[in-house]
Motif scaffolding. Structure first.
Motif: not given
Length: 312
Positions: A78-80, A85-93, A157-167
């Motif tokens: 749902l975030i994706s 745009w929330l993916i990067t802040p979540l990753l940083m958090l 883990i899910i957030t990092i994975t989502l960042g890796a496959v965001a594109a």
């Protein structure tokens, strides 16, 4: 014509499966640090539980972890879709939390007095001597605490994975998230179940009538606490590396500085390939320790201010 369409469909499926496999491999590498900490932390969670209850406790936490993934994977999608745009802040958090937790683990001995640590040790001994009714309550608290901890690490883990496959395409994102979520859960808790039973296997073999099995059993008894110590240290290091790496790569200026430094190091001497790897790794580690130290210091100040306010 139908044969051509079928071949085209099979080729598309093969391409999608190949993309899923490649991206799952990339995501697995990026989440390996969190996985190491997850493994060490969950192995520690069953300490204080009677030997015959270790596997049931691990099984209960495993089921709770699956439920966590069932909640987190749709939330990540749902975030994706709606707020990418929330993916990067979540990753940083999440990266900041890893740095904080890693630094807190390192300085735990200094942040907690000898009296507190002695009380914790006595509490563990008392738990082992509890009645069956008391032990059920103790196990329930252990399981709930482990599932809460798993939720935080699973979210990371899910957030990092989502960042890796965001594109990637939406279907590929869903598939990779499901593969990583299920694979990590089975892998972690399968290993945890094996680790917590190493000492039992060692004790059983050490009582064998065969000398080789006795020697192997004694070796397992010696290795079990060493393995737990290694996992704890490796997990802490991984937290700094993963957390620091997330923060460095999320801040463009630091990311470009790391890349340029790694390129410069790669042009030096015969050890260029090793330096090209070690330099950015060192930068990630320093960033992780630095951020963790700052956050722990702020947390300690906030706690003291809160305590002084309540005492008035």
């Amino acid at each position: 014509m139908a044969g051509t369409s079928l071949l085209t469909l099979l080729d598309d499926i093969a391409t999608i499966l190949d993309d899923i496999a490649v991206m799952s491999k990339v995501a697995a590498k990026k989440t390996a640090g969190v996985l190491g900490d997850d493994l060490a932390l969950n192995a520690e969670q069953v300490t204080g539980v009677k030997a015959e209850r270790e596997l049931p406790v691990v099984w209960a936490v495993f089921k709770g972890s699956l439920l966590n993934k069932i909640i987190l994977v749709p939330a990540a999608m749902l975030i994706s879709v709606f707020i990418p745009w929330l993916i990067t802040p979540l990753l940083m958090l999440g990266g900041s939390f890893l740095c904080f937790e890693g630094f807190e683990k390192v300085v735990h001995k200094w942040l907690h007095s000898d009296t507190q640590q002695s009380e914790e040790h006595q509490a563990r001994l008392q738990n082992l001597a509890q009645t069956d009714a008391d032990m059920v309550t103790f196990e329930t608290k252990k399981i709930k605490g482990a599932i809460r901890t798993d939720f935080i690490l699973s979210a990371e883990i899910i957030t990092i994975t989502l960042g890796a496959v965001a594109a990637a395409a939406f279907t590929t994102q869903v598939a990779v998230l499901c593969v990583i979520a299920l694979g990590m859960t089975i892998g972690v808790y399968g290993l945890v179940a094996g680790i917590v039973k190493i000492d039992d296997a060692g004790l059983y073999l050490s009582n064998s009538k065969f000398k080789f099995q006795q020697s192997f059993g004694r070796a397992l008894l010696v290795a079990a606490p060493l393995l737990m110590k290694f996992l704890s240290v490796a997990g802490t290091l991984a937290m700094f590396l993963v957390g620091g790496g997330i923060l460095v790569h999320s801040i463009p200026a630091l990311h470009h500085l790391t890349e340029s430094t790694a390129t410069w190091a790669g042009s030096l001497g015969s050890l260029n390939q090793m330096l090209e790897f070690l330099v950015p790794t060192g930068i990630n580690f320093i960033a992780g320790v630095g951020v963790g130290g700052i956050l722990v210091a702020l947390f300690q100040v906030a706690q003291r201010l809160r305590s002084s306010g309540q005492s008035r």
